[in-house]
Write a protein that holds these residues in place. Structure first.
Motif, PDB file in Angstrom:
ATOM      1  N   ARG A 104      16.462  -3.382 -49.248  1.00 43.45           N
ATOM      2  CA  ARG A 104      15.905  -3.687 -47.937  1.00 43.45           C
ATOM      3  C   ARG A 104      15.894  -2.418 -47.104  1.00 43.45           C
ATOM      4  O   ARG A 104      16.666  -1.491 -47.352  1.00 43.45           O
ATOM      5  CB  ARG A 104      16.736  -4.761 -47.233  1.00 43.45           C
ATOM      6  CG  ARG A 104      16.592  -6.133 -47.892  1.00 43.45           C
ATOM      7  CD  ARG A 104      17.136  -7.229 -46.987  1.00 43.45           C
ATOM      8  NE  ARG A 104      18.476  -6.915 -46.540  1.00 43.45           N
ATOM      9  CZ  ARG A 104      18.869  -7.048 -45.264  1.00 43.45           C
ATOM     10  NH1 ARG A 104      18.039  -7.492 -44.350  1.00 43.45           N
ATOM     11  NH2 ARG A 104      20.107  -6.744 -44.931  1.00 43.45           N
ATOM     12  N   VAL A 105      15.033  -2.383 -46.102  1.00 41.75           N
ATOM     13  CA  VAL A 105      14.886  -1.190 -45.278  1.00 41.75           C
ATOM     14  C   VAL A 105      14.858  -1.578 -43.812  1.00 41.75           C
ATOM     15  O   VAL A 105      14.208  -2.557 -43.439  1.00 41.75           O
ATOM     16  CB  VAL A 105      13.573  -0.442 -45.613  1.00 41.75           C
ATOM     17  CG1 VAL A 105      13.350   0.708 -44.641  1.00 41.75           C
ATOM     18  CG2 VAL A 105      13.601   0.094 -47.023  1.00 41.75           C
ATOM     19  N   ALA A 106      15.593  -0.823 -43.003  1.00 43.75           N
ATOM     20  CA  ALA A 106      15.486  -0.945 -41.553  1.00 43.75           C
ATOM     21  C   ALA A 106      14.880   0.345 -41.033  1.00 43.75           C
ATOM     22  O   ALA A 106      15.344   1.431 -41.367  1.00 43.75           O
ATOM     23  CB  ALA A 106      16.862  -1.174 -40.930  1.00 43.75           C
ATOM     24  N   VAL A 107      13.823   0.235 -40.234  1.00 45.33           N
ATOM     25  CA  VAL A 107      13.191   1.404 -39.641  1.00 45.33           C
ATOM     26  C   VAL A 107      13.650   1.485 -38.196  1.00 45.33           C
ATOM     27  O   VAL A 107      13.550   0.513 -37.452  1.00 45.33           O
ATOM     28  CB  VAL A 107      11.656   1.284 -39.695  1.00 45.33           C
ATOM     29  CG1 VAL A 107      10.998   2.522 -39.089  1.00 45.33           C
ATOM     30  CG2 VAL A 107      11.182   1.076 -41.119  1.00 45.33           C
ATOM     31  N   MET A 108      14.202   2.640 -37.817  1.00 43.24           N
ATOM     32  CA  MET A 108      14.706   2.784 -36.449  1.00 43.24           C
ATOM     33  C   MET A 108      13.851   3.742 -35.647  1.00 43.24           C
ATOM     34  O   MET A 108      13.315   4.728 -36.169  1.00 43.24           O
ATOM     35  CB  MET A 108      16.153   3.294 -36.457  1.00 43.24           C
ATOM     36  CG  MET A 108      17.157   2.239 -36.908  1.00 43.24           C
ATOM     37  SD  MET A 108      18.854   2.826 -36.762  1.00 43.24           S
ATOM     38  CE  MET A 108      19.078   2.853 -34.974  1.00 43.24           C
ATOM     39  N   TYR A 109      13.721   3.436 -34.373  1.00 40.42           N
ATOM     40  CA  TYR A 109      13.036   4.335 -33.449  1.00 40.42           C
ATOM     41  C   TYR A 109      13.798   4.345 -32.141  1.00 40.42           C
ATOM     42  O   TYR A 109      13.985   3.297 -31.524  1.00 40.42           O
ATOM     43  CB  TYR A 109      11.591   3.882 -33.227  1.00 40.42           C
ATOM     44  CG  TYR A 109      10.792   4.852 -32.382  1.00 40.42           C
ATOM     45  CD1 TYR A 109      10.254   5.993 -32.947  1.00 40.42           C
ATOM     46  CD2 TYR A 109      10.609   4.635 -31.024  1.00 40.42           C
ATOM     47  CE1 TYR A 109       9.539   6.896 -32.184  1.00 40.42           C
ATOM     48  CE2 TYR A 109       9.890   5.532 -30.247  1.00 40.42           C
ATOM     49  CZ  TYR A 109       9.351   6.663 -30.836  1.00 40.42           C
ATOM     50  OH  TYR A 109       8.643   7.571 -30.075  1.00 40.42           O
ATOM     51  N   LEU A 110      14.239   5.498 -31.744  1.00 42.05           N
ATOM     52  CA  LEU A 110      14.885   5.697 -30.449  1.00 42.05           C
ATOM     53  C   LEU A 110      15.974   4.660 -30.164  1.00 42.05           C
ATOM     54  O   LEU A 110      16.005   4.039 -29.111  1.00 42.05           O
ATOM     55  CB  LEU A 110      13.818   5.659 -29.356  1.00 42.05           C
ATOM     56  CG  LEU A 110      13.955   6.696 -28.240  1.00 42.05           C
ATOM     57  CD1 LEU A 110      13.964   8.101 -28.801  1.00 42.05           C
ATOM     58  CD2 LEU A 110      12.830   6.552 -27.236  1.00 42.05           C
ATOM     59  N   GLY A 111      16.869   4.482 -31.124  1.00 42.62           N
ATOM     60  CA  GLY A 111      18.049   3.653 -30.888  1.00 42.62           C
ATOM     61  C   GLY A 111      17.877   2.178 -31.177  1.00 42.62           C
ATOM     62  O   GLY A 111      18.820   1.415 -31.038  1.00 42.62           O
ATOM     63  N   ARG A 112      16.673   1.770 -31.565  1.00 42.32           N
ATOM     64  CA  ARG A 112      16.457   0.354 -31.862  1.00 42.32           C
ATOM     65  C   ARG A 112      15.820   0.183 -33.225  1.00 42.32           C
ATOM     66  O   ARG A 112      15.175   1.093 -33.741  1.00 42.32           O
ATOM     67  CB  ARG A 112      15.543  -0.280 -30.813  1.00 42.32           C
ATOM     68  CG  ARG A 112      16.187  -0.365 -29.457  1.00 42.32           C
ATOM     69  CD  ARG A 112      15.240  -1.026 -28.484  1.00 42.32           C
ATOM     70  NE  ARG A 112      15.820  -1.014 -27.142  1.00 42.32           N
ATOM     71  CZ  ARG A 112      15.094  -1.071 -26.029  1.00 42.32           C
ATOM     72  NH1 ARG A 112      13.773  -1.137 -26.111  1.00 42.32           N
ATOM     73  NH2 ARG A 112      15.688  -1.069 -24.862  1.00 42.32           N
ATOM     74  N   VAL A 113      15.979  -1.034 -33.770  1.00 40.29           N
ATOM     75  CA  VAL A 113      15.336  -1.334 -35.049  1.00 40.29           C
ATOM     76  C   VAL A 113      13.898  -1.755 -34.778  1.00 40.29           C
ATOM     77  O   VAL A 113      13.643  -2.682 -34.002  1.00 40.29           O
ATOM     78  CB  VAL A 113      16.100  -2.447 -35.785  1.00 40.29           C
ATOM     79  CG1 VAL A 113      15.352  -2.853 -37.049  1.00 40.29           C
ATOM     80  CG2 VAL A 113      17.510  -1.980 -36.132  1.00 40.29           C
ATOM     81  N   ALA A 114      12.949  -1.044 -35.402  1.00 44.61           N
ATOM     82  CA  ALA A 114      11.542  -1.391 -35.234  1.00 44.61           C
ATOM     83  C   ALA A 114      11.165  -2.533 -36.164  1.00 44.61           C
ATOM     84  O   ALA A 114      10.448  -3.452 -35.782  1.00 44.61           O
ATOM     85  CB  ALA A 114      10.654  -0.180 -35.512  1.00 44.61           C
ATOM     86  N   GLU A 115      11.617  -2.435 -37.407  1.00 45.86           N
ATOM     87  CA  GLU A 115      11.434  -3.563 -38.309  1.00 45.86           C
ATOM     88  C   GLU A 115      12.454  -3.477 -39.423  1.00 45.86           C
ATOM     89  O   GLU A 115      12.998  -2.419 -39.727  1.00 45.86           O
ATOM     90  CB  GLU A 115      10.011  -3.636 -38.872  1.00 45.86           C
ATOM     91  CG  GLU A 115       9.608  -2.565 -39.850  1.00 45.86           C
ATOM     92  CD  GLU A 115       8.199  -2.829 -40.400  1.00 45.86           C
ATOM     93  OE1 GLU A 115       8.025  -3.814 -41.134  1.00 45.86           O
ATOM     94  OE2 GLU A 115       7.278  -2.055 -40.068  1.00 45.86           O
ATOM     95  N   VAL A 116      12.733  -4.630 -40.021  1.00 48.07           N
ATOM     96  CA  VAL A 116      13.677  -4.669 -41.133  1.00 48.07           C
ATOM     97  C   VAL A 116      13.217  -5.747 -42.100  1.00 48.07           C
ATOM     98  O   VAL A 116      12.792  -6.827 -41.698  1.00 48.07           O
ATOM     99  CB  VAL A 116      15.122  -4.900 -40.643  1.00 48.07           C
ATOM    100  CG1 VAL A 116      15.235  -6.165 -39.788  1.00 48.07           C
ATOM    101  CG2 VAL A 116      16.106  -4.960 -41.797  1.00 48.07           C
TER     102      VAL A 116
END
Lengths: 360, 350
Positions: free
Chosen positions: B242-254
Motif C-alpha cells: 500500500r502507498v500513502a502520498v503526502m503533501y505538505l504535512g497531510r496525506v493526499a491519498e492512500v
C-alpha cells in the motif's frame, strides 16, 4: 596533443583518431567544440595513489547533449572538474588533452585558460546552496561574471543580472535581484546558478548532477529550462548524472563510466535498448520500472571498487556475471584490460565479450 | 499483502476500519509542530505533520512518498517514538502509546524499530559491528555478553553479511553493507515493525536493488511489517503493498500500490507520477507531456488555506480554498483507497 582537429572535416575525420568521441550518428554532430582525450587524473598525497580518471575520452558537438552516467566514485565529476580547472594541482596530477575549439587547455597558461572558462565552458553543480556565496546578493554574483570578464559597470551588470534571472524564469526578477541565496528555494537557487553559468554565453555547459538535490517536480522544471536554453543558444550540454531516467529523457548520447574509465558510449537509443557492456546492463536491471511491478530486481553483486585499489584486468570483472578466465587464447577478464573499441556502428564498449551481449 | 479490511472508510471520515482489523500501528490525527521564530509578539510554529491518519497492518509494506518538506521523515520519527506528537493518537497493537509513561514506552520500542537514511552517519565509527548490532540487546539487558555476540552474528548472516565480520569497524564496509548493518541492528529486538526512512536513497543505483531485495526477503521470512519512506516512486512501487502520498504535512491519498500508481485519484499524485523520468526508451518524452505543476511547494510555515495543494493545482476551485478536503472514498473507486480531494471523481474519470 596530436593533430589539432579544429577546422577539419568534423566527425568524419574521426576514424583516424583513437578516442571514442566523434564518430556518432547524432544528427547534430558538427565539429566538436570540446574534446577530452585520454584524460587521466591521479591524486598523490599520503597513502596510495588514487586513480580517479584513467584515460577518458569524449567529445561534444554544438547543440548536443551528452550524458556521463556512473555511480559515485566512478570519476565522472573529477573529469569535469579537470576541464574547469578547479582541481588543486598538486595533489591532483592531470595528463591527456582537453581541447576547446581545437586548442589544448592543458598546454595553456593560466590566463588563457581563464578566458575559456566562462565564455567557453562553464559549469553548474549539484548543491547550489554551497556553490553560491551566502554573503553576496544573487544579483551581485550573477553580475560579477560581467564585471570580471567584460569590465561592465556595476549598474549595467545588475541590469544584465535581472535579464538573466528573467531568462531562467525566476519570477519577479527585478524585485529579487538583491535577495540572498538563502531566501530562494532549492529549485530557484539552481536557476540562479544556471544564470551565472550562462552569463557569458558559453559554448559548452557542464551540469554536474544538476537536479539530484531537487524534488522530481522541480527537477522536471529545471531540465525543461536547460533544454530550452540549449535550443536557444546552441550550446553543448554535458550532463553528469547517476540517474538513468534523466539520461533517458534528455540525452542524445551517453558515456557510461566505471572505476575511472568510459566502459561504453553510443547513442542513447543504442545503449539503453541494447547495452554492450555488462555493467550497463546490470545498471538497467537494478532499476525498478515505474510501470512494471512485482518483477524481482537483479542487482549487480558487490560494490564499486575503491579508486585506490582498482582490480586488474577489466575493473568490473569481480562483479561481472560474464567474467571468465581466458582459454584457447581468448581474453582473460581478470588480467587483460579491455580496450574501448568499436563494437557496432557508432558505438564503443570496453568489454572483451560485448558481441555476446549484442548478438545473443 | 495483508488482508484488506478497510471497507469501513466508506463512512467518509477516512479513519479506517474498526478496532480489530489487526493494525499494528494506527495513527489518528497525528500533528507535530516545530517552533519557527516569532511574528511580532506571537510565537509562530510550523506543522510538519498536520493531522495524519494511517494504518499499518501485520506483514505489509506501506510506502510513504512525497517531496521534501512533506513531513514523511517527521512522521517516521513519531511512528518509532523518537518524537512525541503534539496532537492525535498513535496506537501500537491497540494501546495508545502517546499517553504512556516512559517505562511503558519500552514495549513499543521493542516492537517498532528504525532504519535511517544515511548509513555513514547512523553508525558510530568507534564501535565495532558487534557493538553496533548488539547495542539494542545490551540496552534491553537481554542475555549474557556471549549470547548477544552469538545473536549479533546470526543477525549479520540474516542480512547477508558474515558473522566473521563482527570485529570490524563501519569504515571497513561499503555503503550498501553499512545499510545492511543498520538493518541488522534494527532487527536485533525482533520487532514486528521496521520503519525505514529513505533506506536506499544514499546508495548507488547498483547497490540499491540489493537492499530493496533484502527488505523484501525479510518481510517474507520474518513476517515483518515495513514502513518504507522514499521519494523515489519506482522503488516504492516495487516494494510496497500500500502507498500513502503526502503533501505538505497531510496525506493526499492512500491505497493499494497498484491502484494509486495506475489510477491516481489526487492531482498531486498524478503530477508526481508524470514528472518521474522513466528508464524505458519507449517512455522517452513523457516529461514533455507531463502535467506541469505551477511553482514550488509552499512553505510549511505558511500553508495555503483549505486544500494545501490548491496553489499548484490545475483543478482548484473556490471550494478548495475554504474547505479542507478529508480522506474519503471517491464515488466508484476501489474501496481500499481513500483520497483527500474535492474533485477526485474528476481526476479519476479524466
Amino acid at each position: 596533443m596530436t593533430s589539432p582537429v579544429h577546422g577539419s572535416a568534423g566527425s568524419h575525420a574521426a576514424g583516424t583518431r583513437t578516442d571514442d568521441a566523434t564518430a556518432t550518428s547524432s544528427p547534430r554532430t558538427g565539429a566538436p567544440v570540446l574534446e577530452v582525450e585520454d584524460l587521466r587524473v591521479e591524486f598523490r598525497s599520503r597513502g596510495p595513489v588514487v586513480n580517479a580518471v584513467n584515460g577518458v575520452s569524449y567529445a561534444i558537438a554544438p547543440g548536443e547533449t551528452m550524458a556521463i552516467l556512473g555511480e559515485s566514485g566512478c570519476g565522472k565529476s573529477v573529469s569535469a572538474q579537470a576541464i574547469m580547472g578547479i582541481l588543486d594541482v598538486p595533489p591532483a596530477h592531470i595528463t591527456g588533452a582537453i581541447r576547446f575549439e581545437g586548442r589544448d587547455m592543458l598546454q595553456m597558461g593560466a590566463e588563457d585558460q581563464r578566458k575559456i572558462r566562462g565564455p567557453g565552458v562553464s559549469m553548474i553543480f549539484q548543491d547550489a546552496l554551497s556553490a553560491l556565496n551566502p554573503v553576496y546578493s544573487v544579483g551581485d554574483q550573477i553580475g560579477e561574471m560581467f564585471r570580471a570578464h567584460r569590465g561592465t559597470s556595476k549598474k549595467e551588470a545588475k541590469d544584465r543580472a535581472v535579464e538573466l534571472m528573467d531568462r531562467v524564469r525566476i519570477p519577479a526578477a527585478r524585485q529579487r535581484v538583491d535577495d540572498y541565496p538563502h531566501q530562494f528555494s532549492g529549485g530557484m537557487r539552481q536557476r540562479v546558478m544556471i544564470a551565472m553559468a550562462l552569463a557569458l554565453d558559453p559554448k559548452v555547459l557542464i551540469a554536474d548532477e544538476p537536479t539530484t538535490a531537487l524534488d522530481v517536480t522541480v527537477q522536471a522544471q529545471v531540465m525543461d529550462l536547460l533544454k530550452d536554453l540549449q535550443r536557444d543558444t546552441g550550446m553543448g550540454l554535458i550532463l553528469i548524472t547517476h540517474d538513468l531516467g534523466v539520461v533517458n529523457e534528455v540525452a542524445d548520447r551517453v558515456a557510461v563510466m566505471y572505476a575511472g574509465k568510459v566502459v561504453e558510449t553510443g547513442t542513447i537509443d543504442d545503449v539503453f535498448t541494447r547495452p554492450a557492456h555488462p555493467y550497463t546492463r546490470g545498471l538497467m536491471s537494478s532499476i525498478p520500472v515505474l510501470d512494471g511491478k512485482g518483477q524481482r530486481l537483479n542487482p549487480i553483486v558487490g560494490a564499486p571498487p575503491s579508486l585506490a585499489r582498482i582490480p586488474p584486468g577489466c575493473s568490473f570483472h569481480p562483479r561481472c556475471p560474464m567474467a571468465r578466465r581466458g582459454d584457447g587464447g581468448r581474453p582473460d577478464c581478470t588480467s587483460d584490460v579491455p580496450p574501448l573499441r568499436e563494437v557496432a556502428a557508432g558505438r564503443r564498449a570496453a568489454c572483451h565479450y560485448s558481441e555476446e551481449l549484442l548478438h545473443g | 499483502m495483508a488482508a484488506d479490511t478497510t471497507t469501513g472508510t466508506a463512512a467518509g471520515t477516512g479513519t479506517g476500519a474498526g478496532p480489530d482489523d489487526g493494525a499494528l500501528l494506527r495513527a489518528r490525527g497525528l500533528v507535530r509542530r516545530y517552533p519557527a521564530g516569532r511574528a511580532g509578539l506571537r510565537r509562530r510554529s510550523v506543522s510538519a505533520v498536520d493531522g495524519v491518519d494511517l494504518d499499518l497492518r501485520a506483514g505489509e509494506v506501506l510506502g510513504v512518498v512525497g517531496e521534501s518538506g512533506c513531513g514523511k521523515s517527521t512522521l517516521a520519527r513519531m511512528l518509532v517514538g523518537l518524537e512525541r506528537p503534539d496532537a492525535g493518537t498513535l496506537a501500537y497493537r491497540g494501546t495508545d502509546v502517546t499517553r504512556m509513561r516512559r517505562a511503558e514506552h519500552a514495549v513499543m520500542r521493542r516492537g517498532v524499530q528504525m532504519v535511517f537514511q544515511d548509513p555513514y552517519a547512523s553508525l558510530d565509527p568507534r564501535m565495532t559491528v558487534e557493538q553496533v548490532v548488539a547495542e539494542p540487546l545490551a540496552a534491553a539487558r537481554t542475555g549474557t555478553r556471549a549470547d548477544r555476540r552469538r545473536r549479533a552474528g546470526e543477525l549479520l548472516e540474516l542480512v547477508g553479511l558474515s558473522a566473521g565480520m563482527l570485529g570490524r569497524y563501519p569504515h571497513q564496509f561499503s555503503g550498501g553493507q553499512r545499510q545492511r548493518i543498520g538493518i541488522a541492528r534494527g532487527l536485533a529486538l525482533e520487532p514486528s515493525v521496521l520503519v525505514c526512512d529513505e533506506p536506499v536513497s544514499a546508495l548507488d543505483v547498483s547497490v540499491q536493488a540489493q537492499v530493496v531485495n533484502l527488505l523484501g526477503r525479510l518481510r517474507d521470512e520474518l513476517g515483518l511489517a515495513v514502513v518504507f519512506i522514499a521519494h523515489d516512486l519506482s522503488v516504492v512501487r516495487h516494494v510496497a503493498d500500500r502507498v500513502a502520498v503526502m503533501y505538505l504535512g497531510r496525506v493526499a491519498e492512500v491505497g493499494g500500490a497498484d491502484r494509486v500508481f495506475d489510477a491516481p485519484a489526487h492531482p498531486y499524485t498524478r503530477a508526481l507520477l508524470s514528472a518521474s523520468p522513466s528508464v524505458d526508451r519507449a517512455q522517452r518524452g513523457r516529461l514533455g507531456r507531463r502535467e506541469v505543476l505551477r511553482g514550488e511547494p509552499p512553505s510549511p510555515a505558511d500553508p495555503p488555506s483549505g486544500c494545501r495543494f490548491r496553489t499548484r493545482c490545475a483543478l482548484a476551485v473556490d471550494r478548495c480554498a475554504h474547505e479542507q478536503p478529508l480522506l474519503r472514498l471517491a464515488a466508484g473507486d476501489d474501496p481500499a483507497r481513500t483520497v483527500a480531494c474535492h474533485r477526485a471523481e474528476e481526476v479519476l474519470t479524466g
